[in-house]
Design an enzyme around this catalytic site. Structure first.
Site, mmCIF file in Angstrom:
data_model
loop_
_atom_site.group_PDB
_atom_site.id
_atom_site.type_symbol
_atom_site.label_atom_id
_atom_site.label_comp_id
_atom_site.label_asym_id
_atom_site.label_seq_id
_atom_site.Cartn_x
_atom_site.Cartn_y
_atom_site.Cartn_z
ATOM 1 N N HIS A 184 0.827 -1.206 0.000
ATOM 2 C CA HIS A 184 0.000 0.000 0.000
ATOM 3 C C HIS A 184 0.863 1.258 0.000
ATOM 4 O O HIS A 184 0.419 2.326 -0.436
ATOM 5 C CB HIS A 184 -0.908 0.031 1.242
ATOM 6 N N ASP A 254 -4.695 -6.148 -7.949
ATOM 7 C CA ASP A 254 -4.916 -5.530 -6.649
ATOM 8 C C ASP A 254 -5.211 -4.051 -6.922
ATOM 9 O O ASP A 254 -5.148 -3.577 -8.061
ATOM 10 C CB ASP A 254 -3.698 -5.720 -5.743
#
Length: 339
Positions: A184, A254
Site C-alpha cells: 500500500h 490488486d
C-alpha cells in the site's frame, strides 16, 4: 463501446453522489467494491448495493468486499459478528479436520452476511505464506506458515463462501508472504530463487488453480521479472500464474491506487491489461482516478468474458439451504470450546 468495461470501481460514501451516478452510468464498470466508508447498517448497505446496480442497469453486477475476519473486516459489530483472523483458527484447534470445519463454517456465515445485503464476491481466501522477517501486512491474515495447511484451509474458506452463494477471490498471486514492505505504501521486491518460490509461495495457488477468481500481488519477483511487479508483468502472469500454476480464472489486479505502482492511473491500468490481467480494480472512490482507469479498460469480451461467465456459473443456483441461526450457534460454540 458496448458492454461493461473491465474495471471494478469504489464509491466515496454511504450513498451515491450525483457525479458518481453519472459516471457509473456512462463508464459502465463490470462491478463495484465496498469499504468501511461505505458501511453503516444492513438497510443502508442493501440500499447502496441496489443503487450501484441500478446505475449500470444490471441486477447481477458483482459487488466485492474484503471480508476476511480479524483486522480486515469491512462489515463488523454492532450489526455484524466479529470473525477470527485466518491465523486464529490455528490457535483454536490443533486438529486439522477441526480447523478445516471451523474455517468452512466461518466462511459460510460470512457469505450469508454478505448475500443478505447484496454483496456477492468476497476477496477471501488469503493464500499468502508469510516467512520470518516479512512485513506484517499479511501477518495473521494468513492461515499458517505451512503452504499445505494454507491450501487446505483456503479451500475450506472458498467452499464455505460458495455454499452461501458468494464467489471467493484467491489472493495475492503468486504470493505476497515474503514482502518486506507494505505494498500500500511502497513496492516490495522478493529476491528468493524460483525453486524456493515453487516450494513454498506458489504451493497454495497451484493447489487452488481451479478457483474462479484471483487477484495479483503488487510485488516484484526478481527471479522472474526484475523490473515489473506481478500486476504489470507479462512474465509473471503468462509464465507463472497462467502457465506454471495453471490458473485460468478471472484475474483481477490488486488496487491500482496503491503506492507500489507508479505512473498515471491510465498508465497503470494499461500496463496491467497488457500484462494479461482481465479486470482492473480501483478502490478509493476518487472519480478523477477512476475516469482514467475507465478510459484504459476494454469492453468485457473474448477470454475475459468467458472467464467472467465461468466464475458466475460456479455459484449460479448453488446457494445451499441451511438454518443460519443453527449454524451460527454451532460455530460460536465451537469457537468457545476451542479457545
Amino acid at each position: 463501446m458496448t458492454g461493461p468495461r473491465c474495471f471494478i470501481a469504489g464509491c466515496s460514501g454511504l450513498s451515491l453522489t450525483p457525479d458518481e451516478v453519472s459516471f457509473f452510468r456512462d463508464a459502465d464498470p463490470v462491478g463495484f467494491i465496498l469499504f468501511r466508508r461505505n458501511i453503516a447498517d444492513p438497510d443502508q448497505v442493501r440500499a447502496l448495493t441496489d443503487s450501484l446496480r441500478e446505475t449500470v442497469g444490471r441486477a447481477d453486477a458483482p459487488i466485492f468486499v474484503d471480508q476476511e475476519g480479524g483486522r480486515v473486516q469491512r462489515l463488523g459489530p454492532p450489526h455484524w459478528p466479529k470473525y477470527p483472523a485466518g491465523r486464529t483458527y490455528g490457535r483454536l484447534s490443533s486438529d486439522p479436520e477441526g480447523r478445516r470445519r471451523l474455517v468452512q463454517t466461518g466462511a459460510r456465515l460470512i457469505g450469508h452476511d454478505l448475500r443478505v445485503v447484496g454483496i456477492d464476491v468476497d476477496c477471501l481466501p488469503v493464500l499468502d505464506v508469510p516467512i520470518p522477517g516479512s512485513h506484517d501486512i499479511i501477518g495473521d491474515r494468513a492461515y499458517d506458515t505451512d503452504p499445505a495447511i494454507v491450501a487446505m484451509l483456503g479451500r475450506a474458506a472458498a467452499e464455505g463462501l460458495m455454499e452461501a452463494g458468494v464467489l471467493p477471490v484467491i489472493k495475492h498471486m503468486p504470493g505476497h508472504g515474503r514482502a518486506s514492505v507494505d505494498s500500500h505504501e511502497s513496492l516490495p521486491r522478493v529476491s528468493a530463487g524460483i525453486d524456493e518460490l515453487r516450494a513454498q509461495d506458489f504451493v497454495p495457488f497451484r493447489a487452488m488453480r481451479d478457483l474462479p477468481i484471483g487477484m495479483t500481488a503488487h510485488v516484484v519477483y526478481e527471479a522472474i521479472d526484475p523490473e515489473g511487479p506481478a500486476t504489470t508483468s507479462a512474465s509473471v502472469i503468462g509464465q507463472i500464474i497462467r502457465g506454471e500454476l495453471g490458473f485460468d480464472g478471472l484475474l483481477l489486479t490488486d488496487d491500482l491506487s496503491m503506492k507500489a505502482l507508479s505512473g498515471s492511473f491510465r498508465e497503470r491500468a494499461e500496463a496491467a491489461f497488457r500484462a494479461g490481467c482481465d479486470v482492473a480494480l480501483h478502490c478509493n472512490g476518487n472519480l478523477d482516478e477512476a475516469e482514467a482507469v475507465a478510459e484504459a479498460a476494454p469492453a468485457l469480451a473474448g477470454e475475459t468474458l468467458r472467464r467472467f461467465k465461468a466464475a458466475r456459473a460456479r455459484v449460479a443456483g448453488q446457494q445451499a439451504s441451511f438454518d443460519i441461526a443453527d449454524v451460527r450457534r454451532g460455530f460460536e460454540a465451537a469457537l468457545a470450546e476451542a479457545a
